[in-house]
Design an enzyme around this catalytic site. Structure first.
Site, short mmCIF file in Angstrom:
data_model
loop_
_atom_site.label_atom_id
_atom_site.label_comp_id
_atom_site.label_asym_id
_atom_site.label_seq_id
_atom_site.Cartn_x
_atom_site.Cartn_y
_atom_site.Cartn_z
CB THR A 1 2.30 -0.44 -2.49
OG1 THR A 1 0.77 -0.65 -2.59
CG2 THR A 1 2.65 0.90 -1.78
CD GLU A 2 8.46 0.04 -6.88
OE1 GLU A 2 9.01 1.22 -6.65
OE2 GLU A 2 8.45 -0.96 -7.43
N GLY B 1 3.20 4.66 -3.58
CA GLY B 1 1.89 4.57 -3.13
C GLY B 1 0.94 4.31 -4.38
N GLY C 1 -16.74 6.14 27.42
CA GLY C 1 -15.31 5.76 27.89
C GLY C 1 -14.88 4.41 27.56
CD GLU D 1 -7.26 -4.99 -2.14
OE1 GLU D 1 -7.60 -4.91 -3.11
OE2 GLU D 1 -6.89 -6.00 -1.38
CB SER E 1 -11.40 7.75 -0.34
OG SER E 1 -11.66 6.92 0.57
#
Length: 382
Positions: A126-127, A131, A343, A366, A369
């Protein structure tokens, strides 16, 4: 198709489950708070042979298969995803490219360290500006005599800056193909090589006990023999690695989703509201039942993809489906587990708060979606 585990597989799953509960669970929250890498846990995982699960014994491995790795990842992620992603990236992205495409010399030099967990490796794909558009790689490597000269940068690279990181495999443009497209190749860059700089670790929402950095290469020189696989085949190589890795990430996502079920059941039995445990109320029971159903079906999806892969059958579509579905339901389960805890689910002392922060990256890393849907659609002929 029978997806019941063999005795050996069941023993592995139980062994890793016990390790996660007894060794990882008591200390991992502190690592998250301090953003520290859990070296002591990694060392113990190495002694257990987890980093060598899918590799043959001749390379220092355990002689298992990729499904064994997935079982281990699922059990680790039921307790913590930082430890699980460290293992996943070390094996499927770090050591696997060398095992799949390396020369005998490269395998002999690097694999024994990587399969034992003595050293880690990163996968520099990846760069910063591209992406999901891996084909847009801008990092370049020029052959100068008997050396590659590399210039460029990589982003979000796991296991790239630990004290035990031995190397990063880097995809780079090494020329132009006859059709005018980029020729991409993969090159091994050992840690400490002059011109190879590891930036400070990112400040992340989740996975805060895993190691992630941006990398820069400024006239970084490595031997020509560090070319990994065939020149110009880098794009095809990393696509095949990512296909396998999607199954592993799906297994990790299933683990997180199942961990959300585990914690929700525990809390629902203990938490009192209006005079009785909240688990007595159908509103809570139905939430947990839906969470369990989602984890179960996602598990079957990655089991199927792994079975096809190990049988030598096409599995690209099934891997994308498994990754897409498992990451989606991991986010769903983390949200519902947080809601069940009320909470307290927003307090870092409860594991579900960590699960909630860790889940979102599963829909991104990786292959987002959206990329998974692209892969599925293309495999359907669209």
């Amino acid at each position: 198709m029978d997806f019941r585990l063999s005795e050996e597989q069941q023993a592995l799953r139980e062994s890793v489950r016990d390790f996660a509960r007894e060794v990882v669970a008591p200390v991992i929250a502190e690592h998250y708070e301090q953003h520290t890498f859990p070296y002591e846990i990694i060392r113990q995982m190495g002694k257990m042979g987890l980093f060598g699960l899918p590799f043959p014994e001749e390379h220092g491995g355990m002689g298992g298969d990729y499904f064994a790795l997935c079982l281990a990842l699922e059990e680790l992620a039921r307790v913590d995803s930082s430890v699980a992603i460290t293992l996943e990236a070390a094996v499927s992205l770090g050591a696997m490219p060398i095992y799949r495409f390396g020369t005998d010399e490269q395998k002999a030099r690097w694999l024994p360290k990587l399969t034992s967990g003595e050293a880690l490796a990163g996968f520099g794909l990846t760069e910063p500006g591209f992406g999901s558009d891996a084909g847009g790689t801008q990092t370049r490597a020029v052959l100068d005599g008997d050396e590659w000269v590399i210039n460029g940068s990589k982003a979000f690279i796991t296991n790239s800056g630990t004290d035990i990181t031995a190397l990063v495999t880097v995809t780079a443009v090494t020329g132009t193909k006859p059709d005018g497209s980029k020729e991409l190749s993969t090159i091994i860059v050992p840690s400490g090589t002059p011109g190879f700089t590891v930036a400070p670790g990112y400040s992340k929402v989740g996975w805060t006990a895993s190691d992630t950095h941006e990398l820069t290469f400024d006239d970084c020189r490595v031997p020509a023999a560090n070319l990994l696989g065939e020149r110009g085949r880098g794009f095809a190589q990393f696509l095949s690695i990512l296909d396998e890795g999607r199954i592993a990430i799906a297994a990790l996502a299933v683990g997180l989703a199942q961990g959300c079920v585990d914690e929700s059941i525990k809390y629902a039995k203990e938490r009192q509201a209006f005079g009785q445990p909240i688990g007595n109320y159908q509103a809570i029971q139905f939430k947990i039942a839906d969470m369990e159903a989602k984890a179960h079906t996602a598990r079957l999806a990655y089991y199927d993809a792994a079975a096809r892969m190990l049988a030598g059958e096409p599995f690209k579509r099934q891997a994308a489906i498994a990754k897409l579905h498992a990451s989606t339901i991991a986010v769903d389960n983390a949200r519902e587990a947080t809601q069940i805890h009320g909470g307290y689910g927003f307090m870092n002392e409860y594991p579900v708060a960590r699960f909630w922060r860790d889940s979102k990256i599963l829909e991104i890393g990786e292959g987002t979606s959206e990329v998974q849907r692209m892969v599925i659609a293309r495999d359907l002929g669209l």
